[in-house]
Motif scaffolding. Structure first.
Motif, short mmCIF file in Angstrom:
data_model
loop_
_atom_site.label_atom_id
_atom_site.label_comp_id
_atom_site.label_asym_id
_atom_site.label_seq_id
_atom_site.Cartn_x
_atom_site.Cartn_y
_atom_site.Cartn_z
N LEU A 30 0.87 -1.19 0.00
CA LEU A 30 0.00 0.00 0.00
C LEU A 30 0.90 1.24 0.00
O LEU A 30 1.08 1.89 1.03
CB LEU A 30 -0.90 0.02 1.25
CG LEU A 30 -1.97 -1.05 1.32
CD1 LEU A 30 -1.49 -2.24 2.13
CD2 LEU A 30 -3.21 -0.48 1.95
N PRO A 31 1.51 1.54 -1.14
CA PRO A 31 2.52 2.61 -1.19
C PRO A 31 2.01 3.99 -0.81
O PRO A 31 2.81 4.85 -0.43
CB PRO A 31 3.03 2.57 -2.63
CG PRO A 31 2.04 1.79 -3.40
CD PRO A 31 1.31 0.90 -2.43
N ARG A 55 -1.42 -14.59 -3.37
CA ARG A 55 -1.80 -16.00 -3.24
C ARG A 55 -2.03 -16.65 -4.59
O ARG A 55 -1.67 -17.81 -4.81
CB ARG A 55 -3.02 -16.12 -2.35
CG ARG A 55 -2.68 -15.77 -0.90
CD ARG A 55 -3.89 -15.61 -0.02
NE ARG A 55 -3.47 -15.31 1.35
CZ ARG A 55 -4.27 -14.80 2.26
NH1 ARG A 55 -5.55 -14.57 1.99
NH2 ARG A 55 -3.82 -14.54 3.48
N ALA A 56 -2.62 -15.91 -5.54
CA ALA A 56 -2.83 -16.45 -6.88
C ALA A 56 -1.51 -16.71 -7.58
O ALA A 56 -1.33 -17.73 -8.25
CB ALA A 56 -3.69 -15.47 -7.70
N GLU A 111 -9.56 -11.33 6.23
CA GLU A 111 -10.07 -9.98 6.38
C GLU A 111 -10.48 -9.67 7.82
O GLU A 111 -10.27 -8.55 8.30
CB GLU A 111 -11.25 -9.74 5.44
CG GLU A 111 -11.68 -8.29 5.40
CD GLU A 111 -12.61 -7.95 4.26
OE1 GLU A 111 -12.94 -6.77 4.14
OE2 GLU A 111 -13.00 -8.85 3.50
N GLU A 112 -11.03 -10.63 8.52
CA GLU A 112 -11.45 -10.40 9.91
C GLU A 112 -10.28 -10.01 10.81
O GLU A 112 -10.46 -9.35 11.82
CB GLU A 112 -12.17 -11.63 10.47
CG GLU A 112 -13.54 -11.87 9.88
CD GLU A 112 -13.52 -12.50 8.49
OE1 GLU A 112 -12.48 -13.06 8.06
OE2 GLU A 112 -14.55 -12.42 7.81
N VAL A 125 -7.69 -2.68 0.09
CA VAL A 125 -6.51 -2.81 -0.78
C VAL A 125 -5.64 -3.98 -0.32
O VAL A 125 -5.14 -4.75 -1.15
CB VAL A 125 -5.70 -1.50 -0.81
CG1 VAL A 125 -4.40 -1.68 -1.59
CG2 VAL A 125 -6.52 -0.37 -1.42
N MET A 126 -5.48 -4.13 0.99
CA MET A 126 -4.66 -5.22 1.51
C MET A 126 -5.22 -6.58 1.09
O MET A 126 -4.48 -7.46 0.65
CB MET A 126 -4.58 -5.13 3.04
CG MET A 126 -3.78 -6.26 3.67
SD MET A 126 -2.10 -6.43 3.05
CE MET A 126 -1.44 -4.84 3.45
N MET A 127 -6.51 -6.76 1.18
CA MET A 127 -7.10 -8.03 0.78
C MET A 127 -6.94 -8.27 -0.72
O MET A 127 -6.69 -9.40 -1.15
CB MET A 127 -8.57 -8.10 1.19
CG MET A 127 -8.78 -8.17 2.71
SD MET A 127 -7.71 -9.36 3.59
CE MET A 127 -8.21 -10.90 2.82
N ARG A 128 -7.05 -7.22 -1.51
CA ARG A 128 -6.84 -7.36 -2.96
C ARG A 128 -5.38 -7.76 -3.23
O ARG A 128 -5.12 -8.65 -4.05
CB ARG A 128 -7.21 -6.06 -3.67
CG ARG A 128 -7.19 -6.19 -5.17
CD ARG A 128 -7.84 -5.01 -5.90
NE ARG A 128 -7.29 -3.72 -5.50
CZ ARG A 128 -7.98 -2.75 -4.86
NH1 ARG A 128 -9.25 -2.92 -4.56
NH2 ARG A 128 -7.41 -1.62 -4.54
#
Length: 88
Positions: free
Chosen positions: A28-29, A82-83, A60-61, A73-76
């Protein structure tokens, strides 16, 4: 009888949180450094003390302490990481 003492060299907490803060800023720059510092401490307190563990286990929790935009943004970013790992 001689006893061999083994000492485990633990990484200082401040160093671990600094590594996590650096990683957060890389993901997250546009995040303020104060937020990254606070978040890294929160993550460490939750048991997320390494980047590998964050990338593998964080959900996310676990990010309820984050500002909602940062959390989104972090979850994205984690989804992308992971992908990419699945393709390796």
């Amino acid at each position: 009888a001689t006893s061999e003492s083994r000492s485990i060299q633990a990484t200082p907490v401040s160093e671990k949180t600094q590594v996590v803060a650096q990683w957060l800023l890389s993901q997250l720059p546009h995040m303020h450094k104060d937020d990254a510092s606070e978040y890294s401490t929160q993550l460490y307190d939750l048991g997320f003390d390494s980047i590998a563990f964050i990338e593998e286990e964080l959900i996310e929790e676990d990010l309820s302490f984050m500002k909602s935009a940062h959390r989104r943004v972090m979850m994205r970013q984690l989804s992308k990481i992971r992908a990419e790992k699945e393709l390796e």
